[in-house]
Motif scaffolding. Sequence first.
Motif, PDB file in Angstrom:
ATOM      1  N   LEU A 222       0.836  -1.202   0.000  1.00  0.00           N
ATOM      2  CA  LEU A 222       0.000   0.000   0.000  1.00  0.00           C
ATOM      3  C   LEU A 222       0.873   1.255   0.000  1.00  0.00           C
ATOM      4  O   LEU A 222       0.592   2.233  -0.700  1.00  0.00           O
ATOM      5  CB  LEU A 222      -0.935   0.006   1.206  1.00  0.00           C
ATOM      6  N   ALA A 223       1.936   1.231   0.807  1.00  0.00           N
ATOM      7  CA  ALA A 223       2.854   2.369   0.857  1.00  0.00           C
ATOM      8  C   ALA A 223       3.547   2.569  -0.483  1.00  0.00           C
ATOM      9  O   ALA A 223       3.707   3.704  -0.951  1.00  0.00           O
ATOM     10  CB  ALA A 223       3.883   2.152   1.964  1.00  0.00           C
ATOM     11  N   ILE A 224       3.959   1.481  -1.117  1.00  0.00           N
ATOM     12  CA  ILE A 224       4.627   1.573  -2.415  1.00  0.00           C
ATOM     13  C   ILE A 224       3.687   2.149  -3.466  1.00  0.00           C
ATOM     14  O   ILE A 224       4.085   2.991  -4.287  1.00  0.00           O
ATOM     15  CB  ILE A 224       5.166   0.192  -2.825  1.00  0.00           C
ATOM     16  N   ASP A 225       2.433   1.733  -3.433  1.00  0.00           N
ATOM     17  CA  ASP A 225       1.442   2.294  -4.357  1.00  0.00           C
ATOM     18  C   ASP A 225       1.253   3.784  -4.110  1.00  0.00           C
ATOM     19  O   ASP A 225       1.154   4.586  -5.055  1.00  0.00           O
ATOM     20  CB  ASP A 225       0.105   1.564  -4.206  1.00  0.00           C
ATOM     21  N   ASP A 226       1.191   4.158  -2.843  1.00  0.00           N
ATOM     22  CA  ASP A 226       1.009   5.566  -2.492  1.00  0.00           C
ATOM     23  C   ASP A 226       2.216   6.394  -2.919  1.00  0.00           C
ATOM     24  O   ASP A 226       2.073   7.515  -3.440  1.00  0.00           O
ATOM     25  CB  ASP A 226       0.777   5.679  -0.984  1.00  0.00           C
ATOM     26  N   LEU A 227       3.390   5.854  -2.721  1.00  0.00           N
ATOM     27  CA  LEU A 227       4.604   6.559  -3.121  1.00  0.00           C
ATOM     28  C   LEU A 227       4.676   6.724  -4.635  1.00  0.00           C
ATOM     29  O   LEU A 227       5.102   7.773  -5.140  1.00  0.00           O
ATOM     30  CB  LEU A 227       5.839   5.801  -2.616  1.00  0.00           C
ATOM     31  N   LYS A 228       4.240   5.706  -5.353  1.00  0.00           N
ATOM     32  CA  LYS A 228       4.250   5.823  -6.814  1.00  0.00           C
ATOM     33  C   LYS A 228       3.273   6.892  -7.280  1.00  0.00           C
ATOM     34  O   LYS A 228       3.562   7.664  -8.203  1.00  0.00           O
ATOM     35  CB  LYS A 228       3.912   4.477  -7.456  1.00  0.00           C
ATOM     36  N   ALA A 229       2.128   6.963  -6.603  1.00  0.00           N
ATOM     37  CA  ALA A 229       1.135   7.977  -6.972  1.00  0.00           C
ATOM     38  C   ALA A 229       1.654   9.389  -6.712  1.00  0.00           C
ATOM     39  O   ALA A 229       1.339  10.323  -7.463  1.00  0.00           O
ATOM     40  CB  ALA A 229      -0.157   7.736  -6.193  1.00  0.00           C
ATOM     41  N   SER A 230       2.444   9.555  -5.650  1.00  0.00           N
ATOM     42  CA  SER A 230       2.907  10.897  -5.287  1.00  0.00           C
ATOM     43  C   SER A 230       4.228  11.287  -5.945  1.00  0.00           C
ATOM     44  O   SER A 230       4.539  12.479  -6.041  1.00  0.00           O
ATOM     45  CB  SER A 230       3.047  11.009  -3.762  1.00  0.00           C
ATOM     46  N   THR A 231       5.003  10.290  -6.402  1.00  0.00           N
ATOM     47  CA  THR A 231       6.317  10.607  -6.973  1.00  0.00           C
ATOM     48  C   THR A 231       6.457  10.186  -8.433  1.00  0.00           C
ATOM     49  O   THR A 231       7.362  10.663  -9.124  1.00  0.00           O
ATOM     50  CB  THR A 231       7.443   9.908  -6.178  1.00  0.00           C
ATOM     51  N   GLY A 232       5.622   9.248  -8.868  1.00  0.00           N
ATOM     52  CA  GLY A 232       5.783   8.681 -10.196  1.00  0.00           C
ATOM     53  C   GLY A 232       6.888   7.654 -10.272  1.00  0.00           C
ATOM     54  O   GLY A 232       7.203   7.138 -11.355  1.00  0.00           O
ATOM     55  N   LYS A 233       7.481   7.305  -9.125  1.00  0.00           N
ATOM     56  CA  LYS A 233       8.607   6.365  -9.083  1.00  0.00           C
ATOM     57  C   LYS A 233       8.218   5.118  -8.299  1.00  0.00           C
ATOM     58  O   LYS A 233       7.411   5.167  -7.384  1.00  0.00           O
ATOM     59  CB  LYS A 233       9.829   7.014  -8.430  1.00  0.00           C
ATOM     60  N   GLU A 234       8.866   4.011  -8.647  1.00  0.00           N
ATOM     61  CA  GLU A 234       8.555   2.719  -8.026  1.00  0.00           C
ATOM     62  C   GLU A 234       9.587   2.380  -6.952  1.00  0.00           C
ATOM     63  O   GLU A 234      10.790   2.384  -7.198  1.00  0.00           O
ATOM     64  CB  GLU A 234       8.580   1.620  -9.094  1.00  0.00           C
ATOM     65  N   ALA A 235       9.100   2.098  -5.741  1.00  0.00           N
ATOM     66  CA  ALA A 235       9.961   1.542  -4.694  1.00  0.00           C
ATOM     67  C   ALA A 235       9.816   0.026  -4.693  1.00  0.00           C
ATOM     68  O   ALA A 235       8.878  -0.518  -5.289  1.00  0.00           O
ATOM     69  CB  ALA A 235       9.585   2.123  -3.334  1.00  0.00           C
ATOM     70  N   TYR A 236      10.722  -0.661  -4.021  1.00  0.00           N
ATOM     71  CA  TYR A 236      10.735  -2.122  -4.022  1.00  0.00           C
ATOM     72  C   TYR A 236      10.654  -2.649  -2.589  1.00  0.00           C
ATOM     73  O   TYR A 236      11.119  -2.013  -1.652  1.00  0.00           O
ATOM     74  CB  TYR A 236      12.001  -2.631  -4.718  1.00  0.00           C
ATOM     75  N   PHE A 237      10.073  -3.826  -2.455  1.00  0.00           N
ATOM     76  CA  PHE A 237       9.797  -4.386  -1.135  1.00  0.00           C
ATOM     77  C   PHE A 237      10.766  -5.504  -0.773  1.00  0.00           C
ATOM     78  O   PHE A 237      11.073  -6.368  -1.588  1.00  0.00           O
ATOM     79  CB  PHE A 237       8.364  -4.925  -1.103  1.00  0.00           C
ATOM     80  N   ILE A 238      11.244  -5.468   0.471  1.00  0.00           N
ATOM     81  CA  ILE A 238      11.996  -6.564   1.074  1.00  0.00           C
ATOM     82  C   ILE A 238      11.284  -6.934   2.373  1.00  0.00           C
ATOM     83  O   ILE A 238      11.065  -6.071   3.234  1.00  0.00           O
ATOM     84  CB  ILE A 238      13.452  -6.169   1.391  1.00  0.00           C
ATOM     85  N   GLN A 239      10.917  -8.195   2.531  1.00  0.00           N
ATOM     86  CA  GLN A 239      10.239  -8.618   3.757  1.00  0.00           C
ATOM     87  C   GLN A 239      11.256  -8.753   4.880  1.00  0.00           C
ATOM     88  O   GLN A 239      12.255  -9.466   4.764  1.00  0.00           O
ATOM     89  CB  GLN A 239       9.517  -9.948   3.549  1.00  0.00           C
ATOM     90  N   LEU A 240      11.007  -8.045   5.981  1.00  0.00           N
ATOM     91  CA  LEU A 240      11.963  -8.002   7.080  1.00  0.00           C
ATOM     92  C   LEU A 240      11.226  -7.950   8.411  1.00  0.00           C
ATOM     93  O   LEU A 240      10.427  -7.046   8.655  1.00  0.00           O
ATOM     94  CB  LEU A 240      12.871  -6.774   6.953  1.00  0.00           C
ATOM     95  N   ASP A 241      11.508  -8.906   9.273  1.00  0.00           N
ATOM     96  CA  ASP A 241      11.007  -8.905  10.644  1.00  0.00           C
ATOM     97  C   ASP A 241      12.218  -8.799  11.566  1.00  0.00           C
ATOM     98  O   ASP A 241      12.949  -9.765  11.770  1.00  0.00           O
ATOM     99  CB  ASP A 241      10.214 -10.179  10.934  1.00  0.00           C
TER     100      ASP A 241
END
Length: 320
Positions: free
Chosen positions: A67-86
Amino acid sequence: MGNFISFVSELFPPAVTYSSDDMPDMAGKVILITGANVGIGKEIARILLLKNAKVYIAARDKSKAELAIDDLKASTGKEAYFIQLDLSNLRKVKAAVEEYMSKETELHVLFNNGGVLNPPIERLTDDGCDLTFGTNVLGHYYLTTLLLPILLSTAKASPERHVRVIHTSSNSHHLSGINFDALNDTPTRKKLSTETLYSQSKSGNIVFSNELARRYGDQGIVSISVHPGKLPLANKIAVRSYLQRLHLLVMLNLIKDWFLSPVTKGALTPLYAATSPEGAVLGGQYLIPWARVGRSRTDTRDPVVGARLWQWLEEQVRDV
């Protein structure tokens, strides 16, 4: 007395003189940010995307991160990438590093930003440590040391001849040093308040940052701790952060908007540490709002304390 004076001085920062407009272009730089699906971490990611960096968001909850990545793309036009980390599970930290290394051969900036604030006293990490210290300090130690090979190779190959590791602390560290008898599940730990456990974890962030600078500064690791401005009860230096919505009194949630500054300000000091030309020579320093060098409590700067913490951290990950 000196610690108290430093604590008070951080509550009343001067006017902001640094902004994201002052940041250099980050094209070609690869960034990893823990806890970047919300709050300050997300704002750091947003600005770095606007500055053309390749940004990885490391977070525990995949759906929230997406959801955050989608929001960031909407506000910046750029794609962030996800790494699962606990960060509260050392084997999952190791898996996250393996995932990152399978995708990238460089890492220019690591933001050790994620963490927990005031969880119930009975909660521990999956490895049996105090949840707050285990997540905020031990998890980030293991993440950082596993990433050291790629950090060191990136530093060696980069024109700047360095990379940066930025550790999010807090001015609440002034309220408690590290009680080494309270890092695992002990009777001593159970006698401490959740606020004290949080404060000692923030001291731990600084001690680890300083010790990392001592051990690897001459190999291109610029390690800096920062108080971004998010102390939950003080004044406008405290920024609205996701952490402050967890395990806090209902009353605080009712009044927090009267006291807290926007999260956009909270990103400024970490970004200054991570990207400014001036930050390249600030290894082993503690930065405070807004983008200035501060003075952490005396024990966090003691090499003996640093060596003792490093030894404890090494012992916790030895059999992972």
